[in-house]
Design a protein around this motif. Structure first.
Motif, mmCIF file in Angstrom:
data_model
loop_
_atom_site.group_PDB
_atom_site.id
_atom_site.type_symbol
_atom_site.label_atom_id
_atom_site.label_comp_id
_atom_site.label_asym_id
_atom_site.label_seq_id
_atom_site.Cartn_x
_atom_site.Cartn_y
_atom_site.Cartn_z
ATOM 1 N N GLY A 144 0.948 -1.286 -0.006
ATOM 2 C CA GLY A 144 0.069 0.128 -0.019
ATOM 3 C C GLY A 144 0.939 1.233 -0.012
ATOM 4 N N GLY A 145 0.296 2.192 -0.882
ATOM 5 C CA GLY A 145 1.105 3.431 -0.694
ATOM 6 C C GLY A 145 1.947 3.449 -2.038
ATOM 7 N N ALA A 146 2.076 2.417 -2.657
ATOM 8 C CA ALA A 146 3.087 2.295 -3.756
ATOM 9 C C ALA A 146 2.482 3.109 -4.836
ATOM 10 N N SER A 147 1.262 3.413 -5.347
ATOM 11 C CA SER A 147 0.813 4.301 -6.202
ATOM 12 C C SER A 147 1.229 5.768 -6.042
ATOM 13 N N ASN A 180 -7.511 4.467 -8.244
ATOM 14 C CA ASN A 180 -6.573 3.778 -8.947
ATOM 15 C C ASN A 180 -6.950 3.343 -10.444
ATOM 16 N N ARG A 183 -5.585 6.842 -11.658
ATOM 17 C CA ARG A 183 -4.151 6.802 -11.698
ATOM 18 C C ARG A 183 -3.611 5.978 -12.744
ATOM 19 N N ASP A 210 -3.425 -4.286 0.507
ATOM 20 C CA ASP A 210 -4.014 -3.165 1.054
ATOM 21 C C ASP A 210 -5.171 -2.836 0.381
ATOM 22 N N ILE A 219 -4.378 -2.818 -6.294
ATOM 23 C CA ILE A 219 -3.294 -2.918 -5.405
ATOM 24 C C ILE A 219 -2.258 -2.070 -6.113
ATOM 25 N N ALA A 220 -1.451 -1.198 -5.415
ATOM 26 C CA ALA A 220 -0.515 -0.374 -6.273
ATOM 27 C C ALA A 220 -0.888 0.250 -7.498
HETATM 28 O O1 LIG Z 1 -0.777 2.538 -3.497
HETATM 29 C C1 LIG Z 1 -2.028 2.303 -3.632
HETATM 30 O O2 LIG Z 1 -2.668 2.319 -4.831
HETATM 31 C C2 LIG Z 1 -3.196 2.049 -2.628
HETATM 32 O O3 LIG Z 1 -2.401 1.884 -1.243
HETATM 33 C C3 LIG Z 1 -3.829 0.568 -2.872
HETATM 34 O O4 LIG Z 1 -2.829 -0.408 -3.028
#
Ligand SMILES: O=C(O)[C@H](O)CO
Ligand SMILES: Nc1ncnc2c1ncn2[C@@H]1O[C@H](COP(=O)(O)OP(=O)(O)OP(=O)(O)O)[C@@H](O)[C@H]1O
Length: 514
Positions: A144-147, A180, A183, A210, A219-220
């Motif tokens: 999590g937080g990878a985006s 996302n 994103r 996450d 995810i990410a």
């Molecule tokens: O980084 C993200 O995209 C979020 O935490 C979901 O993985």
């Protein structure tokens, strides 16, 4: 601190141990003496040919696990960590990468939003992936937080633009799927584009999830997973959250034109392995709750939707659980009490809301088992807050605050909710006598842009703070839960874990002790 409130802290701490990224990765990987790395039935021949790409709030420990196991084979690496990670974890052998000239560590993404520093890290990831060759294995570690930490905008879009798009969507209550999806369309690394860059190398992606249901494309923002979302979906989300004006018409047009582009088939299909998720944290928490003598029940690891509804449901559920252990009730009517309670809290039908419906279904199963005098109910997920005010807070603190306010509303309406079901005086006495604690906490240790992980409170929260009633309500309307709890009692209400180095969404905990 009451015993039950300290139990909250102990149970949460234990749940974090269960999602230690280093341990999870070590359990997922097997390295054999013939230089073969085995992961869930697939084998990779190692010959000083491994490149590492890592991004997220929990990848420090994941990188270290890979280094400890197959470090000699790693020829190059880029690690993108959140700001402040090094200061917090540089001395933690299980949470910080082994310093190496081959592995570049970057930090960025202040307040979990794209910035110049995360852009620098993302460029380094791009370069590493772009130069890959056929005999290489690229191990991609994601959490999590990878985006945010892989934010490389498409041409024409600035990083400031991108930050504004992400923060607007997040503040307006967009789900992680919606956020996302956007994103993926505005980034050069997301939605499977990273794996395309890595071609023709082999790619192994190890993920600490996450997101509810562990969707590999979300995810990410699925950097190594093919994106099936369409340009029309992207546009619909921009319209829904009224942010179309944040992206110029020409960029939108070019996104729509290229969104139907299908990449050529990959040389080798990347392997994706989920090494941990929210359910693991709940299992860990339950194990400890049972040790402390609680009857533990895991309710759901998929709580989503609006915190407003989720808070109503939790409060109603607490009342219902107390009715289950109250010695003098009319057993058959508890269901009726629950319905009346939800009505008082403004939820007229459980069918109105998918979130509530899914909780409601599993709640029936659990309640038939609640008979103990010490009950621990656990759930997890990630509800959303529509931030309308300019206050400082996070979804966990706001959820706890709303539960506290709802429990008070229920208390004030005992007579109509419980009419014909229990002896009101006796029940009121019982309610005040027993300990009830609700807590909500972000497993990454940071709840929104605040320095705490979440908040906890008892059924008496409002009555304990009688003279601040108006202040409490006005703070909620400004989304100012952090400031509020800091003023009412930092130690008493706020849960401070520091950054934890892991991240599997949030944990919600209800403890009831007679
Ligand atoms: O980084 C993200 O995209 C979020 O935490 C979901 O993985
Ligand atoms: N003042 C506030 N009050 C309540 N919630 C807020 C406030 N400000 C931001 N938030 C919420 O905080 C969330 C963002 O928090 P955070 O940065 O911890 O994200 P996260 O979802 O945990 O990150 P990730 O999934 O990337 O790990 C958003 O859902 C936003 O609605």
């Amino acid at each position: 601190m009451s015993i039950i409130a300290s139990d909250v802290n102990a149970i949460l701490k234990y749940s974090l141990n269960a999602i230690n990224p280093y341990q999870l990765l070590r359990s997922a990987l097997l390295y054999q003496s013939d230089n073969t790395l085995c992961v869930q039935g697939r084998a990779y021949k190692l010959r000083n040919n491994v490149k590492l790409i890592a991004a997220g709030k929990a990848v420090g420990g994941m990188v270290r696990a890979v280094q400890d196991l197959i470090g000699d084979h790693v020829i190059k690496g880029v690690v993108s960590l959140p700001l402040g990670y090094t200061d917090t974890f540089k001395n933690r052998k299980d949470l910080y990468p082994l310093p190496s000239p081959k592995v570049n560590i970057f930090e960025g993404g202040k307040d979990n939003l794209p910035d110049e520093q995360s852009l620098t890290a993302s460029r380094a990831i791009y370069q590493l992936a772009d130069g890959a060759s056929i005999d290489e294995l690229i191990i991609v570690l994601l959490s999590g937080g990878a985006s945010t930490l892989t934010s490389l905008p498409i041409s024409g879009l600035s990083i400031d633009n991108k930050r504004f798009i992400c923060s607007s969507l997040s503040q307006r209550g967009a789900s992680i799927n919606e956020l996302n999806t956007v994103r993926k369309h505005v980034s050069l690394l997301k939605g499977g584009k990273l794996v395309q860059l890595c071609q023709p190398a082999e790619v192994l992606t190890l993920i600490l999830s996450d997101v509810i249901n562990d969707p590999l494309d979300i995810i990410a923002s699925g950097p190594c997973y093919p994106d099936s979302s369409t340009g029309a979906e992207f546009l619909a989300i921009l319209h829904k959250y009224e942010i179309t004006s944040l992206i110029s018409r020409s960029i939108i047009d070019s996104i729509l034109q290229t969104s139907s582009y299908r990449y050529p088939p990959l040389v080798s299909t990347p392997q994706h392995v989920i090494v941990g998720n929210n359910k693991l944290a709940l299992d860990g928490a339950m194990e400890y709750a049972i040790k402390l003598g609680y009857d533990g029940f895991i309710w759901s690891s998929k709580v989503s939707g609006s915190v407003v509804e989720v808070a109503s449901f939790y409060a109603a559920f607490i009342l219902h659980s107390v009715l289950c252990i109250f010695p003098h009730d009319k057993i058959g009517l508890k269901h009726e009490a629950m319905e009346r309670c939800l009505k008082v809290l403004g939820i007229s039908s459980t069918e109105d809301s998918i979130t509530i419906q899914s909780l409601y279904e599993s709640y029936h199963e659990i309640l038939t088992s609640v008979s103990s005098e010490k009950v621990c109910l656990l759930s997890g997920g990630e509800p959303v807050v529509k931030v309308k005010g300019d206050g400082k807070g996070g979804r966990n603190q706001e959820l706890s605050l709303r539960v506290g306010i709802n429990l008070d509303l229920i208390y004030d309406n005992f007579s109509c909710i419980l009419d014909g079901i229990v002896n009101l005086e006796k029940f009121r006495e019982f309610w005040d006598l027993i300990s009830i604690e609700f807590a909500s906490v972000g497993t990454d240790g940071q709840d929104g842009p605040t320095p705490v992980a979440g908040a906890k409170l008892s059924q008496k929260f409002m009555r304990d703070n009688e003279k601040y009633r108006d202040f409490i309500h006005s703070s909620l309307s400004r989304n100012d839960s952090f400031t509020l709890f800091s003023k009412l009692g930092y130690e008493q209400y706020l849960i401070h874990t520091e950054l934890t180095g892991t991240n599997v969404m949030d944990i919600h905990l209800i403890l009831i002790s007679v």
